[in-house]
Write an enzyme that holds these catalytic residues in place. Structure first.
Site, PDB file in Angstrom:
ATOM      1  N   ASP A 140     -24.390   1.229 -22.605  1.00  0.00           N
ATOM      2  CA  ASP A 140     -25.419   1.537 -23.595  1.00  0.00           C
ATOM      3  C   ASP A 140     -26.689   2.040 -22.916  1.00  0.00           C
ATOM      4  O   ASP A 140     -27.450   1.263 -22.343  1.00  0.00           O
ATOM      5  CB  ASP A 140     -25.719   0.287 -24.427  1.00  0.00           C
ATOM      6  N   ASP A 160     -29.112   7.619 -26.862  1.00  0.00           N
ATOM      7  CA  ASP A 160     -28.667   6.238 -27.002  1.00  0.00           C
ATOM      8  C   ASP A 160     -27.160   6.185 -27.239  1.00  0.00           C
ATOM      9  O   ASP A 160     -26.694   6.460 -28.346  1.00  0.00           O
ATOM     10  CB  ASP A 160     -29.430   5.597 -28.170  1.00  0.00           C
TER      11      ASP A 160
END
EC number: 3.4.23.-
Length: 409
Positions: free
Chosen positions: A293, A113
């Site tokens: 992201d 992430d």
């Protein structure tokens, strides 16, 4: 009897091993692992993104997430959303990508992430009811960082929390021998129900790590001094497992040049600026600030941009019942692009068809949605699946992002 020279060399070697938290300088690739156990829920993805960034969630969006006709996935209003190391889609529509990581003595599947900075895992400290279907870290009391804790909380009071350990973490071909491992003692229902994911490996900047009383280094920051180059590259793919390359750039995975731009890391994210956007063959000048992201599935951007895109899609509409823009699944979608560093970064139209919203496959949820309530644009997997993205953080220069078209598109 050993010579003074050989003894000195041996002592120097031992000292180097003790001083360094990683075993050797390296470059490696990690492949993702795919899962195909449930259908995507577009409104639930929006809920998870808002909660991830600490934003309020409208009741209408919660209602849409709960009513989504999903197979194998039940969403409730109380739920929380969220190498080359292979990345595997966690469902048949590429909703998320997971990679194998060995933490201590256990191999778990983590979500890499770039929108967070914590390495947290399910652990033996949790109640057994929370561990069903998960691989989990076996906490070793001798490696506990006494007095340290971590907590990720969301607006509705849900989240995850626990203790911190300094333990071995192996990703691809490199080992961090004293990495901060955030072992969960408790997680909320959405995390425990999602048996595909055993935790997160954050690749944002260490400044936003949540460990108290002192933020800890991300895995990337820990191993960076030992990598051949101070970078990692993300190569997610459309309907296929992707990779994370650490310490090197794989020229076989992209076409054309890599366009580099400096990163705005003031908020702890890989922030970029764009000067225009494109829909089909039309380009419009507009300043856009956003972040890259891998932990977010969709693309969220300014309302005017989203309206302009769906104006070119026959039958598209904003559907409050579904929680966003939808369109006939049979519609032909135009390409979308943002201009970064003077170069248009194109997302093929087919990537923007996120998933059906009904069992008949008649109406589909859009992969581009408005960023209402977020305050910034977020370029998630829908954008990244057509790119080879270099994340560079050299110690003597500003961090940079490099963007190139993926060879797999």
């Amino acid at each position: 009897m050993p010579s003074i020279v050989s003894l000195t060399a041996a002592l120097t070697f031992v000292g180097a091993v003790i001083a360094s938290p990683v075993e050797k300088r390296s470059a490696f690739s990690v492949e993702q692992v795919p899962h195909t156990t449930y259908l995507k829920n577009g409104p639930a993805q929006k809920v998870k993104t808002l909660r991830k960034y600490g934003k309020p969630v409208p009741q209408s969006l919660l209602d849409a997430a709960e009513s989504r006709d999903a197979v194998g996935e039940t969403f409730t209003a109380s739920a929380v959303g969220d190498g080359s190391d292979p990345a595997v889609p966690s469902d048949q529509y590429d909703s998320s990508y997971l990679s194998p990581v060995t933490v201590g003595s256990t191999t778990v599947e983590l979500d890499f992430d770039t929108g967070s900075a914590d390495l947290w895992v399910f652990s033996s400290l949790q109640a057994s009811s929370q561990l069903s279907g998960h691989q989990y870290y076996q906490a070793d009391a001798s490696k506990l960082k006494s007095g340290y804790s971590w907590k990720i909380s969301y607006g509705d009071g849900s989240g995850a929390s626990g203790k911190v350990y300094a333990d071995k973490v192996v990703v691809g071909g490199v080992t961090a021998t004293s990495q901060a491992v955030e072992a969960a003692t408790s997680v909320s229902a959405q995390f425990s129900r999602d048996s595909n994911t055993d935790g997160l490996l954050g690749l944002a900047f260490s400044s936003i790590n949540t460990v108290s009383p002192e933020p800890q280094k991300t895995f990337f920051d820990t191993v960076k001094p030992q990598l051949a180059e101070p970078l990692f590259a993300v190569n997610l793919k459309y309907h296929a497992a992707g990779t994370y390359d650490f310490g090197y750039i794989d020229k076989s995975k992209y076409t054309g040049p890599i366009t580099y731009v400096n990163v705005d890391d003031s908020q702890g994210f890989w922030g970029i600026s764009a000067t225009a956007y494109g829909v089909g063959g039309t380009t419009t000048q507009r300043a856009i600030s956003g972040i890259l992201d891998t932990g977010t599935t969709l693309v969220y951007t300014d309302t005017a941009i989203v309206k302009a895109y769906y104006a070119k899609v026959s039958g598209a509409k904003l559907d409050n019942i579904q929680g966003g823009y939808v369109f006939p699944c049979s519609a032909t979608l135009p390409n979308f692009s943002i201009t970064v560093g003077g170069v248009a970064q194109v997302v093929p139209g087919k990537h923007i068809n996120y998933s059906p919203v009904d069992s008949s496959g008649t109406t589909c949820f859009g992969g581009i949605q408005t960023n209402d309530g977020l305050g910034m644009s977020i370029f998630g997997d829908i954008f990244l699946k057509s790119k080879y993205v270099v994340h560079e953080a050299a110690p003597d220069s500003p961090p940079r992002i490099g963007l190139a078209q993926s060879a797999s598109v």
